[in-house]
Motif scaffolding. Sequence first.
Motif, PDB file in Angstrom:
ATOM      1  N   UNK A 169     -28.741  14.652  40.568  1.00 26.33           N
ATOM      2  CA  UNK A 169     -27.812  13.967  40.230  1.00 26.33           C
ATOM      3  C   UNK A 169     -26.711  13.117  41.753  1.00 26.33           C
ATOM      4  N   UNK A 170     -26.306  11.981  42.282  1.00 28.35           N
ATOM      5  CA  UNK A 170     -25.392  11.805  43.228  1.00 28.35           C
ATOM      6  C   UNK A 170     -25.464  10.736  43.172  1.00 28.35           C
ATOM      7  N   UNK A 171     -23.100  10.546  43.396  1.00 27.86           N
ATOM      8  CA  UNK A 171     -23.283   9.711  43.717  1.00 27.86           C
ATOM      9  C   UNK A 171     -21.651   9.639  44.681  1.00 27.86           C
ATOM     10  N   UNK A 172     -21.380   8.200  45.418  1.00 27.76           N
ATOM     11  CA  UNK A 172     -20.058   8.250  46.563  1.00 27.76           C
ATOM     12  C   UNK A 172     -20.885   9.065  47.656  1.00 27.76           C
ATOM     13  N   UNK A 173     -19.966   9.873  48.268  1.00 23.88           N
ATOM     14  CA  UNK A 173     -19.829  10.478  49.551  1.00 23.88           C
ATOM     15  C   UNK A 173     -20.287  11.864  49.593  1.00 23.88           C
ATOM     16  N   UNK A 174     -20.915  11.956  50.231  1.00 20.95           N
ATOM     17  CA  UNK A 174     -21.521  13.886  50.875  1.00 20.95           C
ATOM     18  C   UNK A 174     -20.240  14.581  51.322  1.00 20.95           C
ATOM     19  N   UNK A 175     -19.903  15.855  51.357  1.00 12.20           N
ATOM     20  CA  UNK A 175     -18.651  16.035  51.825  1.00 12.20           C
ATOM     21  C   UNK A 175     -18.753  16.000  53.951  1.00 12.20           C
ATOM     22  N   UNK A 176     -20.262  15.777  54.492  1.00 14.13           N
ATOM     23  CA  UNK A 176     -19.863  15.429  55.438  1.00 14.13           C
ATOM     24  C   UNK A 176     -19.878  14.050  55.923  1.00 14.13           C
ATOM     25  N   UNK A 177     -20.345  12.984  54.965  1.00 14.30           N
ATOM     26  CA  UNK A 177     -19.795  11.555  55.365  1.00 14.30           C
ATOM     27  C   UNK A 177     -17.828  11.538  54.733  1.00 14.30           C
ATOM     28  N   UNK A 178     -17.422  12.409  53.621  1.00 19.61           N
ATOM     29  CA  UNK A 178     -16.331  12.088  53.944  1.00 19.61           C
ATOM     30  C   UNK A 178     -15.480  12.314  55.693  1.00 19.61           C
ATOM     31  N   UNK A 179     -15.864  13.139  55.434  1.00 15.28           N
ATOM     32  CA  UNK A 179     -15.032  14.298  57.827  1.00 15.28           C
ATOM     33  C   UNK A 179     -15.376  13.376  58.564  1.00 15.28           C
ATOM     34  N   UNK A 180     -16.965  12.566  58.708  1.00 11.57           N
ATOM     35  CA  UNK A 180     -17.480  11.360  59.477  1.00 11.57           C
ATOM     36  C   UNK A 180     -16.539  10.525  58.938  1.00 11.57           C
ATOM     37  N   UNK A 181     -15.853  10.023  57.657  1.00 10.18           N
ATOM     38  CA  UNK A 181     -15.133   8.790  57.727  1.00 10.18           C
ATOM     39  C   UNK A 181     -13.890   8.926  57.563  1.00 10.18           C
ATOM     40  N   UNK A 182     -12.933   9.883  58.046  1.00 13.19           N
ATOM     41  CA  UNK A 182     -12.036  10.536  59.032  1.00 13.19           C
ATOM     42  C   UNK A 182     -11.011  11.114  57.342  1.00 13.19           C
ATOM     43  N   UNK A 183     -11.563  11.240  56.358  1.00 16.84           N
ATOM     44  CA  UNK A 183     -10.819  12.623  55.824  1.00 16.84           C
ATOM     45  C   UNK A 183     -11.076  13.869  55.649  1.00 16.84           C
ATOM     46  N   UNK A 184     -10.460  14.678  55.595  1.00 13.71           N
ATOM     47  CA  UNK A 184     -10.749  15.688  55.613  1.00 13.71           C
ATOM     48  C   UNK A 184     -10.672  16.402  53.882  1.00 13.71           C
ATOM     49  N   UNK A 185     -11.878  16.630  53.615  1.00 13.13           N
ATOM     50  CA  UNK A 185     -12.911  16.779  52.472  1.00 13.13           C
ATOM     51  C   UNK A 185     -12.328  18.519  51.512  1.00 13.13           C
ATOM     52  N   UNK A 186     -12.199  17.631  50.461  1.00 15.24           N
ATOM     53  CA  UNK A 186     -11.666  18.914  49.695  1.00 15.24           C
ATOM     54  C   UNK A 186     -13.037  19.044  48.446  1.00 15.24           C
ATOM     55  N   UNK A 187     -13.210  20.017  48.382  1.00 16.98           N
ATOM     56  CA  UNK A 187     -14.782  20.323  47.369  1.00 16.98           C
ATOM     57  C   UNK A 187     -14.401  20.841  46.059  1.00 16.98           C
ATOM     58  N   UNK A 188     -15.080  21.111  45.330  1.00 18.97           N
ATOM     59  CA  UNK A 188     -14.378  21.746  44.216  1.00 18.97           C
ATOM     60  C   UNK A 188     -15.934  22.155  43.468  1.00 18.97           C
ATOM     61  N   UNK A 189     -16.557  22.995  43.179  1.00 18.91           N
ATOM     62  CA  UNK A 189     -17.497  23.165  42.101  1.00 18.91           C
ATOM     63  C   UNK A 189     -17.971  24.500  40.975  1.00 18.91           C
ATOM     64  N   UNK A 190     -18.460  23.602  40.555  1.00 26.29           N
ATOM     65  CA  UNK A 190     -19.081  24.619  39.132  1.00 26.29           C
ATOM     66  C   UNK A 190     -20.350  25.126  38.436  1.00 26.29           C
ATOM     67  N   UNK A 191     -20.437  26.425  38.606  1.00 28.89           N
ATOM     68  CA  UNK A 191     -21.484  26.769  38.153  1.00 28.89           C
ATOM     69  C   UNK A 191     -21.898  26.271  36.530  1.00 28.89           C
ATOM     70  N   UNK A 192     -23.214  26.632  36.419  1.00 26.96           N
ATOM     71  CA  UNK A 192     -23.669  26.173  34.980  1.00 26.96           C
ATOM     72  C   UNK A 192     -23.904  27.333  34.607  1.00 26.96           C
TER      73      UNK A 192
END
Length: 487
Positions: A376-399
Amino acid sequence: MVVGDVTTGTDVLVIGGGPAGYSAAIRAGQLGLDVTLVEKDAYGGTCLNHGCIPSKALITATDVAHEARHAEEMGIHADPAVDLAGMVDWKDGVVDQLTSGVEKLCKANGVALMEGTATFADENSVRVSHGGEGQGSESVEFERAIVATGSRPIQIPGFDFADDPVLSSKDALSLESVPESLVIVGAGYIGMELAGVYAKLGTDVTVVEMLDEMLPAYPDDLTRPVEKRAQELGIDFHFGYSASEWQDLGDGIRVVAEPAEAAATDGGTAEAVEADTIELDTEKVLVAVGRQPVTDTLDLDAAGVETDDRGFVPTDDRGRTNVDHIHAIGDVAGEPMLAHTGMYEGETVAEVVAGEPAAIDYQAMPAVVFTDPEIATVGMTEDEVEDAGFEPLVGKFPFQASGRALTTGHADGFVKVVADEESGFLLGASVVGPEASELLGELGLAVELGATLEDVSSTIHAHPTLSESVMEAAANALDQAIHTLNR
């Protein structure tokens, strides 16, 4: 008795009664407009009758049987018998309940229902041909029209859906017995969902895909758990191949697949692409290579409505075609071809037609693949965030770090959030794992409302739940996660 040359009028004519069409009709009725909805087949469209609902019903039913059969580590030993015809009957009951509900909702909101096939006579009227001998036709004049005729499965050369061994996705949802073997052409979301269904029913499933990876619309980190699970289920893959023909063997068929030129994609692995022609003996073959718009019955030229080179109807952010008072919504208007997208477009365009200040915005449009595990996905990916001129900040949690996921026996996958580092605003999210489709609701709301990582991470989530993983992923982006190592 033949219906004469009767002409009626309406404020809004909606052509097609699928999710996009009935949503537009109901919303327009709520806004006080006189609405007529024309449907040639079955209310609810492909989604309710031959797509979303029946496929999810079979996914759920086969999951029940598979889980019971493979729960030894929980101390459960069972070998349930599967009656596919009975399963299909149950699925059909669910479909009937929902489609009859659509009719009732339309009527309750003042929508006039008309059965038949609508064809444009000019830019202000259609001719509706009623099915059945002697039923005749009638004309409907309109102030505004909304085209919502949906899509159909694409046929490929050499594989005619009229031939008994060749299945469309619709056919695959209505089989009365479980095939011993099945070749699926196409590793997109439809092919992969149905591959899981039949593999869990005990069918020997082989997937042929012309590209070098499954689910090419999604990044590798989301598809890897799905591919791993598919292999555990015994599903075989032949990437880099294009099915060219099938041959009748008498007691089955043989599917011939040729190497697909330039099958490798930048994100794939060259090792996955094979070289020689292959022959696959099987009982049935399912073709699931995509969908095409249904416009052939409309005579759009008569209304001056233009289509693109693939037959889709281009629209603006108010669903308007090149003819301002004729709109197009749902699959017929192109990507994203999702039922909930069509519903959203239908409601929005109904408001546009009623003079409301509405416009279509796909910023927080979710997408879900009901594979095992779900994506399931929503909104922008990390690459799309970067392409839009933002500095992406990523958080991840494994099940694997989720107590609730472990107690379900399904702990593959993760929740990932992507935010703007400077402001902390959540710009996108993705989930692969148990109940990903349900977890996405909270993430979609966060993106829609412009919530920050701190908003999500500081919202107290009940324990033990899968939704805690959303909170932990947001906290991980802030180096504050408790139940996983921070970045």
